[in-house]
Design an enzyme around this catalytic site. Structure first.
Site, PDB file in Angstrom:
ATOM      1  N   CYS A 102       0.826  -1.210   0.000  1.00 19.06           N
ATOM      2  CA  CYS A 102       0.000   0.000   0.000  1.00 19.06           C
ATOM      3  C   CYS A 102       0.865   1.266   0.000  1.00 19.06           C
ATOM      4  O   CYS A 102       1.570   1.538   0.972  1.00 19.06           O
ATOM      5  CB  CYS A 102      -0.919  -0.033   1.220  1.00 19.06           C
ATOM      6  SG  CYS A 102      -1.785   1.499   1.565  1.00 19.06           S
TER       7      CYS A 102
ATOM      8  N   CYS B   9       0.077   3.733   2.802  1.00 19.94           N
ATOM      9  CA  CYS B   9       0.555   3.165   4.077  1.00 19.94           C
ATOM     10  C   CYS B   9       2.048   3.439   4.246  1.00 19.94           C
ATOM     11  O   CYS B   9       2.503   3.807   5.339  1.00 19.94           O
ATOM     12  CB  CYS B   9       0.326   1.654   4.112  1.00 19.94           C
ATOM     13  SG  CYS B   9      -1.410   1.152   4.050  1.00 19.94           S
TER      14      CYS B   9
END
Length: 151
Positions: A74, A77
């Site tokens: 991600c 993230c």
């Protein structure tokens, strides 16, 4: 007034050995060590939680637990990770920060209905009290967590 030996002292789960330590709130600023394995109870860094350790930290610790549900693939993230790391130094020992890799721990993602990542979830007293989806900057994380803990 000195604390009575019969008063319940706040519990803190050691991030190293998972044992529960009782430390008076006034002593948290003194950087207490685990009574069992001896390293500091608060390291100024998020702890990695697994399905095996998650429940103990949520249910047995008396301080709020801020969890970042994330995944290695991600992009947002990865962008938020350094901010979250920095915030651990700012928020501990009032709030413990932790990370759950949803790829490695899909049971936890399912259990908490994580539909997008990153998602921050704040737990206190064994239950979720606030949630925020999407990447945030360091100041925003601190502001959000602090306001959620107070309310």
């Amino acid at each position: 007034m000195p604390e009575s030996r019969h008063e319940r002292q706040p519990a803190h789960v050691c991030p190293h050995c998972q044992s529960v330590n009782r430390v008076p709130a006034a002593k948290l600023a003194d950087q207490p060590n685990c009574g069992r394995c001896q390293p500091p109870l608060f390291t100024g860094a998020p702890i990695e939680l697994t399905t095996a350790t998650f429940t103990r930290h949520v249910e047995r610790s008396d301080i709020p637990l801020l969890v970042d549900f994330w995944a290695p693939w991600c992009g947002p993230c990865k962008m938020m990770a350094p901010q979250f790391q920095q915030d651990a130094r700012l928020l501990e020992p009032k709030v413990r920060l932790a990370k759950v890799d949803t790829e490695a721990e899909p049971q936890l993602a399912t259990r908490f209905g994580i539909r997008s990542i990153p998602t921050l979830a704040l737990f206190r007293g064994g239950r979720e009290i606030a949630r925020q989806a999407g990447a945030m900057g360091a100041k925003d994380i601190v502001r959000w967590a602090s306001s959620a803990v107070v309310s």
